[in-house]
Design a protein around this motif. Structure first.
Motif, PDB file in Angstrom:
ATOM      1  N   LYS A  24     -11.455   8.950   2.909  1.00  0.00           N
ATOM      2  CA  LYS A  24     -10.692   8.458   1.760  1.00  0.00           C
ATOM      3  C   LYS A  24      -9.669   7.428   2.246  1.00  0.00           C
ATOM      4  O   LYS A  24      -8.920   7.679   3.201  1.00  0.00           O
ATOM      5  CB  LYS A  24     -10.000   9.631   1.050  1.00  0.00           C
ATOM      6  N   GLY A  26      -6.450   5.182   1.192  1.00  0.00           N
ATOM      7  CA  GLY A  26      -5.386   5.044   0.196  1.00  0.00           C
ATOM      8  C   GLY A  26      -5.086   3.584  -0.104  1.00  0.00           C
ATOM      9  O   GLY A  26      -5.659   2.665   0.519  1.00  0.00           O
ATOM     10  N   GLY A  27      -4.182   3.358  -1.048  1.00  0.00           N
ATOM     11  CA  GLY A  27      -3.890   2.010  -1.538  1.00  0.00           C
ATOM     12  C   GLY A  27      -3.504   1.026  -0.448  1.00  0.00           C
ATOM     13  O   GLY A  27      -4.011  -0.109  -0.413  1.00  0.00           O
ATOM     14  N   THR A 251      -4.546   6.693   5.898  1.00  0.00           N
ATOM     15  CA  THR A 251      -3.337   6.278   5.195  1.00  0.00           C
ATOM     16  C   THR A 251      -2.507   5.327   6.051  1.00  0.00           C
ATOM     17  O   THR A 251      -3.048   4.676   6.954  1.00  0.00           O
ATOM     18  CB  THR A 251      -2.573   7.545   4.722  1.00  0.00           C
ATOM     19  N   ASP A 252      -1.203   5.246   5.789  1.00  0.00           N
ATOM     20  CA  ASP A 252      -0.368   4.256   6.484  1.00  0.00           C
ATOM     21  C   ASP A 252       0.577   4.883   7.504  1.00  0.00           C
ATOM     22  O   ASP A 252       1.498   4.234   7.966  1.00  0.00           O
ATOM     23  CB  ASP A 252       0.425   3.429   5.454  1.00  0.00           C
ATOM     24  N   VAL A 253       0.386   6.159   7.834  1.00  0.00           N
ATOM     25  CA  VAL A 253       1.181   6.807   8.887  1.00  0.00           C
ATOM     26  C   VAL A 253       0.217   7.488   9.868  1.00  0.00           C
ATOM     27  O   VAL A 253      -0.951   7.694   9.548  1.00  0.00           O
ATOM     28  CB  VAL A 253       2.168   7.852   8.312  1.00  0.00           C
ATOM     29  N   GLY A 255      -0.244  10.396  10.807  1.00  0.00           N
ATOM     30  CA  GLY A 255      -0.691  11.762  10.526  1.00  0.00           C
ATOM     31  C   GLY A 255       0.391  12.452   9.721  1.00  0.00           C
ATOM     32  O   GLY A 255       1.321  11.802   9.221  1.00  0.00           O
ATOM     33  N   ILE A 256       0.276  13.774   9.605  1.00  0.00           N
ATOM     34  CA  ILE A 256       1.363  14.523   8.970  1.00  0.00           C
ATOM     35  C   ILE A 256       2.486  14.622   9.985  1.00  0.00           C
ATOM     36  O   ILE A 256       2.254  14.917  11.156  1.00  0.00           O
ATOM     37  CB  ILE A 256       0.890  15.917   8.529  1.00  0.00           C
ATOM     38  N   MET A 257       3.688  14.362   9.532  1.00  0.00           N
ATOM     39  CA  MET A 257       4.809  14.296  10.466  1.00  0.00           C
ATOM     40  C   MET A 257       5.802  15.409  10.168  1.00  0.00           C
ATOM     41  O   MET A 257       5.747  16.051   9.114  1.00  0.00           O
ATOM     42  CB  MET A 257       5.447  12.914  10.391  1.00  0.00           C
ATOM     43  N   THR A 259       8.694  15.275   9.270  1.00  0.00           N
ATOM     44  CA  THR A 259       9.281  14.997   7.962  1.00  0.00           C
ATOM     45  C   THR A 259       8.838  13.601   7.546  1.00  0.00           C
ATOM     46  O   THR A 259       8.194  12.888   8.334  1.00  0.00           O
ATOM     47  CB  THR A 259      10.821  15.142   7.977  1.00  0.00           C
ATOM     48  N   ASP A 260       9.135  13.220   6.320  1.00  0.00           N
ATOM     49  CA  ASP A 260       8.735  11.885   5.859  1.00  0.00           C
ATOM     50  C   ASP A 260       9.421  10.828   6.734  1.00  0.00           C
ATOM     51  O   ASP A 260      10.645  10.752   6.770  1.00  0.00           O
ATOM     52  CB  ASP A 260       9.157  11.726   4.386  1.00  0.00           C
ATOM     53  N   LYS A 262       9.922   7.933   6.227  1.00  0.00           N
ATOM     54  CA  LYS A 262      10.795   7.029   5.449  1.00  0.00           C
ATOM     55  C   LYS A 262      12.187   7.644   5.281  1.00  0.00           C
ATOM     56  O   LYS A 262      13.143   6.943   4.970  1.00  0.00           O
ATOM     57  CB  LYS A 262      10.177   6.753   4.076  1.00  0.00           C
ATOM     58  N   ALA A 286       5.516  16.429   0.035  1.00  0.00           N
ATOM     59  CA  ALA A 286       5.066  15.472   1.060  1.00  0.00           C
ATOM     60  C   ALA A 286       3.921  14.644   0.474  1.00  0.00           C
ATOM     61  O   ALA A 286       2.802  15.110   0.332  1.00  0.00           O
ATOM     62  CB  ALA A 286       4.613  16.206   2.322  1.00  0.00           C
ATOM     63  N   LYS A 287       4.252  13.400   0.140  1.00  0.00           N
ATOM     64  CA  LYS A 287       3.324  12.557  -0.609  1.00  0.00           C
ATOM     65  C   LYS A 287       2.021  12.293   0.148  1.00  0.00           C
ATOM     66  O   LYS A 287       1.016  11.890  -0.458  1.00  0.00           O
ATOM     67  CB  LYS A 287       4.059  11.232  -0.875  1.00  0.00           C
ATOM     68  N   VAL A 288       2.054  12.514   1.439  1.00  0.00           N
ATOM     69  CA  VAL A 288       0.892  12.168   2.260  1.00  0.00           C
ATOM     70  C   VAL A 288      -0.384  12.901   1.817  1.00  0.00           C
ATOM     71  O   VAL A 288      -1.489  12.409   2.026  1.00  0.00           O
ATOM     72  CB  VAL A 288       1.227  12.389   3.765  1.00  0.00           C
TER      73      VAL A 288
HETATM   74  P1  ADP Z   1      -1.896   6.559   0.448  1.00  0.00           P
HETATM   75  O1  ADP Z   1      -1.619   5.347  -0.379  1.00  0.00           O
HETATM   76  O2  ADP Z   1      -2.649   6.262   1.698  1.00  0.00           O
HETATM   77  O3  ADP Z   1      -2.479   7.691  -0.351  1.00  0.00           O
HETATM   78  P2  ADP Z   1       0.719   7.771   0.268  1.00  0.00           P
HETATM   79  O4  ADP Z   1       1.829   6.792   0.053  1.00  0.00           O
HETATM   80  O5  ADP Z   1       0.256   8.550  -0.902  1.00  0.00           O
HETATM   81  O6  ADP Z   1      -0.479   7.031   0.987  1.00  0.00           O
HETATM   82  O7  ADP Z   1       1.131   8.814   1.408  1.00  0.00           O
HETATM   83  C1  ADP Z   1       1.593   8.331   2.660  1.00  0.00           C
HETATM   84  C2  ADP Z   1       3.106   8.403   2.694  1.00  0.00           C
HETATM   85  O8  ADP Z   1       3.509   9.778   2.622  1.00  0.00           O
HETATM   86  C3  ADP Z   1       3.724   7.921   3.984  1.00  0.00           C
HETATM   87  O9  ADP Z   1       3.924   6.531   3.974  1.00  0.00           O
HETATM   88  C4  ADP Z   1       5.029   8.713   4.059  1.00  0.00           C
HETATM   89  O10 ADP Z   1       6.150   7.953   3.658  1.00  0.00           O
HETATM   90  C5  ADP Z   1       4.850   9.828   3.045  1.00  0.00           C
HETATM   91  N1  ADP Z   1       5.146  11.152   3.605  1.00  0.00           N
HETATM   92  C6  ADP Z   1       5.933  12.087   3.022  1.00  0.00           C
HETATM   93  N2  ADP Z   1       6.043  13.170   3.784  1.00  0.00           N
HETATM   94  C7  ADP Z   1       5.303  12.946   4.895  1.00  0.00           C
HETATM   95  C8  ADP Z   1       5.021  13.706   6.070  1.00  0.00           C
HETATM   96  N3  ADP Z   1       5.506  14.932   6.273  1.00  0.00           N
HETATM   97  N4  ADP Z   1       4.216  13.156   6.992  1.00  0.00           N
HETATM   98  C9  ADP Z   1       3.696  11.920   6.826  1.00  0.00           C
HETATM   99  N5  ADP Z   1       3.937  11.147   5.740  1.00  0.00           N
HETATM  100  C10 ADP Z   1       4.735  11.648   4.784  1.00  0.00           C
END
Ligand code: ADP
Ligand code: ASP
Ligand code: MG
Length: 490
Positions: A24, A26-27, A251-253, A255-257, A259-260, A262, A286-288
């Motif tokens: 998958k 993401g945007g 996605t743009d990070v 992995g799961i971190m 904390t966010d 950002k 956690a939007k990820v």
């Molecule tokens: P996509 O467009 O690929 O679906 P999202 O914007 O929905 O991406 O999700 C990725 C974002 O989730 C990251 O840029 C990050 O800011 C946010 N995020 C929030 N919590 C976490 C976390 N614990 N680990 C990683 N990313 C996180």
């Protein structure tokens, strides 16, 4: 779907060695031509891998498009048709330019024809919205889904142009949901059957199936969506239906971190995580990951990988059954939900009848209730948005008095058995003792401790907590990159 396979060897519906991989994107992973070329590289690498993977690609709308569609629909429903049409024309031009740079010749003409067709349907929906002067949840789902209709056709053609055999599969014809617009849930049996019928033959013949994420329809064919960020959920639904070997969330990070990133620049990648912890993290903001996406993966015991499409060589996070993901850490991650309103419902008689009435009213207004506590004369509730509260208060008038406070954020510490370790809560509250910590909520599971802070102090509270619970990490320079990561698995 076929029962709980946790702990059992998951069975692919394909020959051994011919595993299905659902990827998958993401945007931000499909935001421009460079990003789409990276996607092509990733899909090609799976096709050429030792595993001979059968690939399904699920794509979100291009970055920002869903929000732009919502703005255009709101403008049209408010009578500003010119602005709405101009906004969707910009969306069309953006896709057209991408088609131009990624696809040639007759394939370009065919794609252009498809995009024009979708665009005309979108324009006609905006005309209807202007005429009716309202954007109800059903029209909203129809409107927002255009982003994925555009992107999935574009990406499919870009893959073909790059020499990868790909076929577009209409997600709305396969993923059948209830009619809960804006947050629909799949009707599993029929969805599974339709996905198998539409996708499996393609995979068997070595073709990559490309679907738009987020979009679905009712059994009567009315467009629905799986909720914002719902393409992750689509990937999990498809993975579960096809017995995939893995679901990859690109996605743009990295992995799961912890904390966010950002909110706190010290955040580090977590290499391995249990399904349960990841599900809590997603539920608490956690939007990820989309909050509903882990349920199908857990049920079918399909590992989920969160990976960075900008740095595909990185390992990312592997989410899997608890036994394999044992961490030994008290706190795995800290997450936060913004824009929370704390609601108090006061009544002389708090009893089961009142609880039933309150739930029914919140439900009627599609206002999800997050945490609930009752005391003598008061029910406390947290909601994600205060927008429906005036109407809810009006409806409950005479039964109960409804008051609320806005601009709160819910901070949540996640970790296996975290609530059985009282020192975790005491260290956390000591760290924010000078802040206005208004409500302390212990979730139904053992894995979370959460509390409300003023939204304005959210970042500060996250940084303090992160400093306390992740101070001793030894950053590892790995894979030749710059940023640090650490491994939780023992
Ligand atoms: P996509 O467009 O690929 O679906 P999202 O914007 O929905 O991406 O999700 C990725 C974002 O989730 C990251 O840029 C990050 O800011 C946010 N995020 C929030 N919590 C976490 C976390 N614990 N680990 C990683 N990313 C996180
Ligand atoms: N495009 C949809 C959204 O922005 C779905 C997704 O990105 O997963 O919410
Ligand atoms: Mg997302």
């Amino acid at each position: 779907m076929s029962g709980n396979k946790q702990g059992l060897e998951r069975q692919s519906r394909f020959e051994q060695g011919d595993d299905v991989v659902v990827m998958k994107f993401g945007g931000t992973s499909v935001e421009d031509a460079t990003a789409i070329r990276r996607v092509i590289g990733i899909v090609r690498s799976r096709a050429q891998s030792r595993l001979k993977a059968h690939s399904v690609v699920v794509v979100s709308a291009l970055a920002r498009v869903t929000d732009q569609l919502l703005e255009a629909g709101t403008a049209a429903a408010n009578g500003h048709l010119g602005a709405a049409l101009a906004a969707v024309r910009d969306i069309y031009v953006r896709h057209e330019q991408l088609a131009d740079s990624l696809v040639d010749g007759s394939a370009y003409s065919a794609l252009d024809g498809e995009l024009r067709g979708e665009f005309r349907a979108l324009e006609s929906l905006l005309l209807d919205l202007e005429a009716s002067r309202q954007l109800d949840t059903q029209s909203r789902d129809h409107l927002l889904g255009f982003g994925e209709c555009f992107s999935s056709r574009l990406i499919k053609e870009a893959l073909c142009q790059a020499g990868i055999q790909a076929v577009h599969v209409d997600a709305r014809a396969c993923i059948v949901t209830d009619a809960r617009h804006g947050q629909a849930s799949p009707v599993w049996d029929v969805t599974e059957q339709r996905l198998q019928e539409a996708v499996s033959p393609l995979l068997q013949s070595g073709v990559v199936a490309v679907l738009g994420g987020f979009i679905a329809s009712t059994s009567g064919g009315v467009p629905t969506t799986l909720g914002r960020g719902g393409s992750d959920f689509t990937a999990a639904i498809v993975g579960a239906a096809l017995g995939a070997a893995r679901v990859e969330i690109w996605t743009d990070v990295d992995g799961i971190m912890t904390t966010d990133p950002k909110l706190c620049s010290d955040a580090r990648v977590i290499r391995k995580m249990s399904f349960d912890e990841a599900a809590e993290l997603a539920h608490f903001g956690a939007k990820v990951l989309h909050p509903a996406m882990l349920a199908p993966a857990i049920r079918e015991n399909i590992p989920v990988y969160v990976l960075n499409s900008r740095r595909p060589e990185r390992e990312g996070t592997e989410i899997m059954g608890r036994a394999r993901a044992k961490t030994g850490k008290s706190v795995s991650a800290i997450t936060a939900k913004r824009n929370v309103a704390a609601v108090e419902i006061q009544s002389a008689r708090v009893n089961s009848e009142l609880l039933h009435t309150v739930y029914a009213v919140f439900d009627r207004h599609a206002c999800a209730v997050d945490v609930m506590a009752t005391s003598l004369g008061c029910i406390s509730v947290l909601v994600d948005s205060a927008s429906a509260l005036p109407a809810i208060a009006a409806e409950l008038r005479g039964v109960a008095e409804v008051r609320w406070e806005n601009h709160k954020a819910l901070v949540c510490l996640v970790g296996e058995n975290i609530r059985r370790q009282p020192e975790v809560a005491s260290r956390a509250f000591a760290a924010v003792s000078d802040m206005d910590v208004r409500v302390v909520c212990q979730g139904a599971s053992d894995r979370t401790i959460s509390f409300l802070v003023e939204e304005a102090r959210l970042e500060e509270s996250i940084r303090r907590l992160h400093g306390i619970f992740f101070p001793e990490l030894q950053p590892v320079r790995d894979w030749g990159g710059n940023s640090s990561s650490y491994c939780q698995a023992g």
